[in-house]
Design a protein around this motif. Structure first.
Motif, mmCIF file in Angstrom:
data_model
loop_
_atom_site.group_PDB
_atom_site.id
_atom_site.type_symbol
_atom_site.label_atom_id
_atom_site.label_comp_id
_atom_site.label_asym_id
_atom_site.label_seq_id
_atom_site.Cartn_x
_atom_site.Cartn_y
_atom_site.Cartn_z
ATOM 1 N N PRO A 132 0.834 -1.202 0.000
ATOM 2 C CA PRO A 132 0.000 0.000 0.000
ATOM 3 C C PRO A 132 0.870 1.253 0.000
ATOM 4 C CG PRO A 132 0.193 -0.829 2.212
ATOM 5 C CD PRO A 132 0.991 -1.770 1.337
ATOM 6 N N THR A 133 0.240 2.412 -0.119
ATOM 7 C CA THR A 133 0.950 3.690 -0.054
ATOM 8 C C THR A 133 0.420 4.499 1.115
ATOM 9 O OG1 THR A 133 1.235 3.712 -2.456
ATOM 10 C CG2 THR A 133 1.552 5.797 -1.300
ATOM 11 N N ALA A 134 1.322 5.051 1.905
ATOM 12 C CA ALA A 134 0.977 6.027 2.935
ATOM 13 C C ALA A 134 1.432 7.391 2.434
ATOM 14 C CB ALA A 134 1.649 5.690 4.259
ATOM 15 N N PHE A 135 0.523 8.339 2.394
ATOM 16 C CA PHE A 135 0.829 9.686 1.903
ATOM 17 C C PHE A 135 1.110 10.617 3.077
ATOM 18 C CE2 PHE A 135 -2.037 7.697 -1.169
ATOM 19 C CZ PHE A 135 -1.285 7.793 -2.324
ATOM 20 N N LEU A 136 1.981 11.583 2.845
ATOM 21 C CA LEU A 136 2.277 12.619 3.825
ATOM 22 C C LEU A 136 1.931 13.975 3.227
ATOM 23 C CD1 LEU A 136 5.838 11.582 5.086
ATOM 24 C CD2 LEU A 136 3.671 11.169 6.245
ATOM 25 N N SER A 137 1.216 14.792 3.995
ATOM 26 C CA SER A 137 0.952 16.181 3.617
ATOM 27 C C SER A 137 1.256 17.048 4.828
ATOM 28 C CB SER A 137 -0.524 16.374 3.218
ATOM 29 O OG SER A 137 -0.871 15.585 2.106
ATOM 30 N N GLY A 138 2.033 18.106 4.620
ATOM 31 C CA GLY A 138 2.355 18.988 5.739
ATOM 32 C C GLY A 138 3.370 20.020 5.334
ATOM 33 N N LEU A 164 3.574 14.103 -0.487
ATOM 34 C CA LEU A 164 2.866 14.846 -1.532
ATOM 35 C C LEU A 164 3.181 16.336 -1.512
ATOM 36 C CD1 LEU A 164 -0.685 13.216 -1.380
ATOM 37 C CD2 LEU A 164 1.170 12.710 -2.981
ATOM 38 N N GLY A 165 3.751 16.830 -0.426
ATOM 39 C CA GLY A 165 4.043 18.261 -0.349
ATOM 40 C C GLY A 165 3.312 18.914 0.805
ATOM 41 N N GLY A 166 2.884 20.158 0.591
ATOM 42 C CA GLY A 166 2.274 20.959 1.644
ATOM 43 C C GLY A 166 0.930 20.453 2.098
ATOM 44 N N ILE A 167 0.395 21.109 3.117
ATOM 45 C CA ILE A 167 -0.858 20.657 3.735
ATOM 46 C C ILE A 167 -2.029 20.723 2.760
ATOM 47 C CG2 ILE A 167 -1.628 22.870 4.690
ATOM 48 C CD1 ILE A 167 -1.550 19.475 6.544
ATOM 49 N N ARG A 168 -1.933 21.584 1.750
ATOM 50 C CA ARG A 168 -3.027 21.698 0.776
ATOM 51 C C ARG A 168 -3.260 20.386 0.028
ATOM 52 N NH1 ARG A 168 -4.342 23.539 -4.483
ATOM 53 N NH2 ARG A 168 -6.036 25.059 -4.493
ATOM 54 N N THR A 169 -2.221 19.551 -0.076
ATOM 55 C CA THR A 169 -2.373 18.281 -0.788
ATOM 56 C C THR A 169 -3.266 17.299 -0.031
ATOM 57 O OG1 THR A 169 -0.377 17.299 0.206
ATOM 58 C CG2 THR A 169 -0.095 18.534 -1.848
#
Length: 198
Positions: A132-138, A164-169
């Motif tokens: 699976p994939t765990a995404f990070l946004s922050g 994924l990048g900043g919190i907007r993602t």
């Protein structure tokens, strides 16, 4: 060892708390009692939001002082449930719970992750047939690195984690919750996750 407060002691919070204890962390898991949540958050280095997403913004905003300077790991999705109790729509369309939390708690480092899977996968990613994939946004690189380390303690290999990048993602990963009821109706309540395959 990290001092961690898990806010929410239902299936998601309980599962995460037990796994983090097994990984050697000092964990306090609390339910919806404001006093207990404030004490736990104030004493922790990292706070995990596993409260029901519909009320998370109000609950966590009330803890602004206790969360100042902390890393807030947000694993919740804010949804309106349909008649069958499954997610039917987003409470924050055009934005996300994580963005709203970061706006409301500017002195807290919010990291969104683990919200694109059924809860058993959060602590047992290798149990799935495919990775699976765990995404990070922050917004804070150091906070995201700390969360990466926590994910590793939960069994996530680094190549399974995508920043994924900043919190907007986070609005993209939060929208993925709308897949869930359709997958459950089609295949039953078996563990699954969003996965990016290359």
């Amino acid at each position: 060892m990290t001092t961690i407060a898990v806010l929410g002691n239902g299936r998601v919070g309980g599962n995460l708390a037990q796994a983090l204890v097994r990984a050697g962390h000092q964990v306090t898991a609390v339910g919806r009692e404001p006093g207990a949540a404030a004490d736990a958050a104030g004493a922790a280095r990292i706070v995990v939001n596993a409260t029901p997403g519909a009320g998370s913004l109000e609950r966590l905003t009330a803890l602004r002082g206790e969360l100042r300077g902390k890393i807030l790991v947000d694993v919740s999705n804010a949804t309106v449930d349909g008649p069958d109790g499954l997610p039917a729509d987003l409470i924050h369309p055009g934005t996300s719970l994580a963005e709203r939390l970061q706006e409301a708690l500017p002195e807290t480092r919010v990291v969104k992750t683990l919200n694109t899977m059924l809860f058993p996968v959060m602590t047992a990613p290798a149990a799935l047939a495919q990775a699976p994939t765990a995404f990070l946004s922050g917004e804070d690189p150091q906070a995201k690195q700390a969360v990466r380390e926590l994910l590793a303690d939960l069994g996530w290999q680094q190549e399974w984690i995508t920043d994924l990048g900043g919190i907007r993602t986070a609005r993209a990963t939060e929208a993925a919750i709308l897949f869930v009821p359709h997958v459950i109706r089609a295949s039953g309540f078996a563990p699954f996750a969003v996965s990016i395959v290359r």
